[in-house]
Structure formats: C-alpha cells, structure tokens
Design a protein around this motif. Structure first.
Motif, PDB file in Angstrom:
ATOM      1  N   THR A   1      41.784  41.718  37.451  1.00 27.19           N
ATOM      2  CA  THR A   1      41.160  41.784  38.780  1.00 27.19           C
ATOM      3  C   THR A   1      40.228  40.747  38.854  1.00 27.19           C
ATOM      4  O   THR A   1      39.529  40.103  37.923  1.00 27.19           O
ATOM      5  CB  THR A   1      40.276  43.177  38.702  1.00 27.19           C
ATOM      6  OG1 THR A   1      40.973  44.216  38.034  1.00 27.19           O
ATOM      7  CG2 THR A   1      39.495  43.383  39.824  1.00 27.19           C
TER       8      THR A   1
ATOM      9  N   SER B   1      43.908  42.464  42.363  1.00 28.30           N
ATOM     10  CA  SER B   1      44.212  43.425  41.147  1.00 28.30           C
ATOM     11  C   SER B   1      45.595  43.381  40.868  1.00 28.30           C
ATOM     12  O   SER B   1      46.421  43.405  41.816  1.00 28.30           O
ATOM     13  CB  SER B   1      43.671  44.676  41.491  1.00 28.30           C
ATOM     14  OG  SER B   1      43.932  45.616  40.453  1.00 28.30           O
TER      15      SER B   1
ATOM     16  N   ASN C   1      39.391  40.639  46.510  1.00 28.83           N
ATOM     17  CA  ASN C   1      39.655  41.795  45.576  1.00 28.83           C
ATOM     18  C   ASN C   1      41.019  41.719  45.058  1.00 28.83           C
ATOM     19  O   ASN C   1      41.662  42.763  45.270  1.00 28.83           O
ATOM     20  CB  ASN C   1      39.554  43.135  46.456  1.00 28.83           C
ATOM     21  CG  ASN C   1      37.607  42.846  46.904  1.00 28.83           C
ATOM     22  OD1 ASN C   1      37.522  42.381  47.593  1.00 28.83           O
ATOM     23  ND2 ASN C   1      37.251  43.819  46.097  1.00 28.83           N
TER      24      ASN C   1
END
Length: 176
Positions: free
Chosen positions: A1, A150, A148
């Motif tokens: 992440t 991931s 963000n």
C-alpha cells in the motif's frame, strides 16, 4: 500500500519517460484531487506527441501468484482527446503489457474515482512492476493525479508446496 504521505517520491518508485524532447512528467503534489489525503502523485502535460510517461511501483515479488488486485484513486483534469491513461505490467521495465484498464482522454474530467484492476500478466516473478501510464499526445491532459495505491494477492493466488515420501524399492538403476 502506498498513500504518498510525504513531499518526496517514495523509496523504490521510479518514472520512465519516452518521446522526443520529453522531460520529467511526475511529481509529488501537496493536493488531494484524487480523493485521498494530501500528498499524491501528479502527472503534468507537455506538448510532446507521441510520448509515454510511466510512474512505476517498486519491484514486487509475485512468485507463486497468478493474480493480484490493484486498487487506486485517481482524478484526470482533462484537456482534450488524444491520450490514453493505462495500467501496465513488466518484469524488466523495458517490455510492458497493457492490463484490462484504460481510459481515453476527452474534454471531460474523470473522477475523483476509485479503480480496481485484476492483473494476471507478468506475475509469478521475483520482479513484477506495475505502472500508471499516459501515452499518446501528452498535451491532451492538464494533470492526472494518482493516490491510495494498494496491491493484494487475488483469490486465485497460491503458494506451491512440495510433498515427499520415504525412498523405497532401491535398486542399482531405479528407486521409488
């Protein structure tokens, strides 16, 4: 992440820009246009056509993995048609394979949105790279924001196991 929580490029992340006269297109931006928290990565336009610019993850060990799921937030501040946003994979940073996700640019902004991509290419390797890509006429985007990020092993991922039994029936030319 990776949430890009600092004002510098995270360790292991790289960029790759190809095209006559192209300069660095990616930087860390103290904004939250993609819908996450500040900071985020930002790709900027340049009057170069054709060109390709990539933001590349660190090497990911995917040995024994047949699928990963990439999730990221993004926002395209659009200008016009002629460029394509993509996700690509590679094992060597020179040969790239398109994934199933791509978006052609137009005059309408895209996002902020969350994207989920199931990736099955260039896996089962000690060096799998995933890239966020803009290719075509780079003048047709104003900015592309990515945040963000991931990456998780997909449901079909499995780690191989080896099972052995005791040796028996030993002869001069064979064994069980």
């Amino acid at each position: 992440t990776e949430n890009f929580n600092a004002s510098t490029m995270p360790a292991g992340w790289t960029t790759l820009n190809t095209g006559t006269g192209i300069t660095e297109r990616w930087n860390v931006s103290n904004t939250n246009r993609a819908g996450g928290s500040a900071y985020e990565m930002r790709c900027t336009y340049q009057n170069v056509n054709p060109a390709t610019t990539r933001l590349i993850t660190p090497a990911i060990n995917t040995v024994g993995v047949s699928q990963v799921t990439l999730t990221f937030r993004h926002f395209l501040d659009a200008y016009g048609s002629g460029a394509t946003l993509r996700v690509q994979t590679s094992n060597n940073k020179s040969t790239w394979t398109n994934t199933t996700w791509s978006v052609a640019t137009g005059s309408t902004n895209i996002g902020p949105a969350t994207v989920t991509v199931n990736i099955t290419t260039n896996l089962n390797s000690s060096t799998t790279y995933i890239a966020f890509v803009v290719d075509g006429n780079l003048y047709q985007i104003d900015y592309w924001y990515v945040d963000n990020v991931s990456i998780t092993a997909g449901s079909s991922a499995s780690i191989p196991t080896v099972t052995t039994s005791a040796i028996s029936n030993i002869t001069s030319s064979s064994a069980t």
